[in-house]
Design a protein around this motif. Structure first.
Motif, PDB file in Angstrom:
ATOM      1  N   PRO A 180      79.317 106.308  -7.991  1.00 48.82           N
ATOM      2  CA  PRO A 180      79.735 104.894  -8.016  1.00 48.82           C
ATOM      3  C   PRO A 180      79.152 104.124  -9.197  1.00 48.82           C
ATOM      4  N   ASP A 181      77.896 104.377  -9.521  1.00 50.32           N
ATOM      5  CA  ASP A 181      77.255 103.661 -10.625  1.00 50.32           C
ATOM      6  C   ASP A 181      77.808 104.078 -11.978  1.00 50.32           C
ATOM      7  N   GLU A 182      78.343 105.280 -12.056  1.00 46.14           N
ATOM      8  CA  GLU A 182      78.856 105.781 -13.328  1.00 46.14           C
ATOM      9  C   GLU A 182      80.371 105.641 -13.442  1.00 46.14           C
ATOM     10  N   GLY A 183      80.978 104.979 -12.474  1.00 44.53           N
ATOM     11  CA  GLY A 183      82.421 104.769 -12.519  1.00 44.53           C
ATOM     12  C   GLY A 183      83.235 106.023 -12.279  1.00 44.53           C
TER      13      GLY A 183
END
Length: 250
Positions: A180-183
Motif C-alpha cells: 500500500p505504501d509503495e502504490g
C-alpha cells in the motif's frame, strides 16, 4: 483394482486430499503472517518457521510417498529437496552456481539476487535429478515398468525441489505489507489472485491424481502425499509472486 477403491476396499474420496491442501496453505500463510507482524517482517522467527514447515512437508511427503517407487527413488528426491532448501536460504551451495557478488547484490537488490540465485540452483538441481534418476533406473537388475518408475522418481524429486520456494514466503508477506505504501496494492492483489486460481486448479487436478494413483501398499497414508503434491509445487508460485513484485518495484 477398481477406480475409487483402495486395496483394502476403502473409498478414495477426495475430501482428505483436499483437506491436506487447505490445512497446509492455512498453516503456511497463517504462521508467516502472525510471526511477521509479531516479530517483524524480516525476523529470524518468520524465516525459521518457514524453513521448519518446509522441512516437515518434505519429510511427511517422503514418508507418505504416493508413488510406486523404491527407497532409493525416495532418497533421491529427499536429497534434492534438502539441497534446494539449502540453496534458497543460504549462499553455501548456490555460490557454486551463481556469483556471490553479482550486480543485483551490489545494487542492493538482495531479494531479487536471492530469487535469481535460487532459480539457477533450481534449474541445475532439476537437470542433475533427471540424470541421477535415469541412472538409478538403468542400474536396476529388474527394469520392469521402467517409464513409470522413472516418471515417479522425477515427479517426486521435482516436487521436493519446488517446495523450497516456500522459504520465500516471509519475503512475500513483507512485500504485501509494504505494497500500500509503495502504490503496488493492486498489483499485489492481482498476483495473489493468480496464485489462488492456480492453487484451486492444482486442487482440482489432485482429485483424479488420487483416484488413479497406484501407491505402494506398504507405505502409510499415500493420500497425504498426493495432497501435498500441489502444495509443494506451489512453492514455485511463491517464488514467482516475489519475482513479479520485485520486477514491479516492490
Amino acid at each position: 483394482m477398481a477406480d475409487g477403491e483402495l486395496r483394502d476396499g476403502e473409498e478414495r474420496t477426495p475430501a482428505r486430499v483436499l483437506t491436506v491442501q487447505v490445512v497446509s496453505y492455512a498453516v503456511l500463510f497463517g504462521l508467516a503472517v502472525v510471526l511477521g507482524f509479531a516479530f517483524g517482517m524480516d525476523s529470524v522467527a518468520a524465516l525459521g518457521a518457514a524453513i521448519l514447515l518446509v522441512a516437515v512437508i518434505l519429510v511427511v511427503f517422503h514418508v507418505c510417498w504416493p508413488f510406486r517407487a523404491g527407497l532409493p527413488d525416495r532418497l533421491i528426491g529427499l536429497v534434492a529437496g534438502v539441497l534446494s532448501v539449502t540453496c534458497a536460504v543460504t549462499p553455501l551451495a548456490s555460490d557454486s552456481f551463481f556469483p556471490a557478488a553479482g550486480p543485483l547484490a551490489l545494487d542492493g537488490k538482495h531479494l531479487m539476487y536471492r530469487l535469481v540465485r535460487w532459480a539457477v540452483c533450481f534449474a541445475v538441481l532439476l537437470i542433475v535429478l533427471t540424470i541421477v534418476a535415469f541412472g538409478r533406473q538403468m542400474a536396476r537388475e529388474e527394469r520392469s515398468h521402467l517409464i513409470r518408475a522413472l516418471s515417479h522418481c522425477v515427479t517426486g524429486g521435482a516436487a521436493s525441489v519446488s517446495v523450497a520456494g516456500w522459504c520465500f514466503l516471509p519475503d512475500l508477506v513483507t512485500i504485501g505489507a509494504a505494497a500500500p505504501d509503495e502504490g503496488l496494492l493492486g498489483a499485489f492483489i492481482a498476483v495473489m489472485a493468480v496464485f489462488a486460481v492456480i492453487a484451486v486448479l492444482f486442487a482440482i487436478c489432485s482429485v483424479p491424481w488420487w483416484r488413479e494413483a497406484d501407491p505402494d501398499p506398504a507405505l502409510p497414508a499415500p493420500w497425504v502425499g498426493i495432497g501435498l503434491l500441489p502444495v509443494m509445487f506451489s512453492g514455485l508460485m511463491v517464488f514467482a509472486a516475489c519475482f513479479v513484485m520485485q520486477l514491479l518495484g516492490a
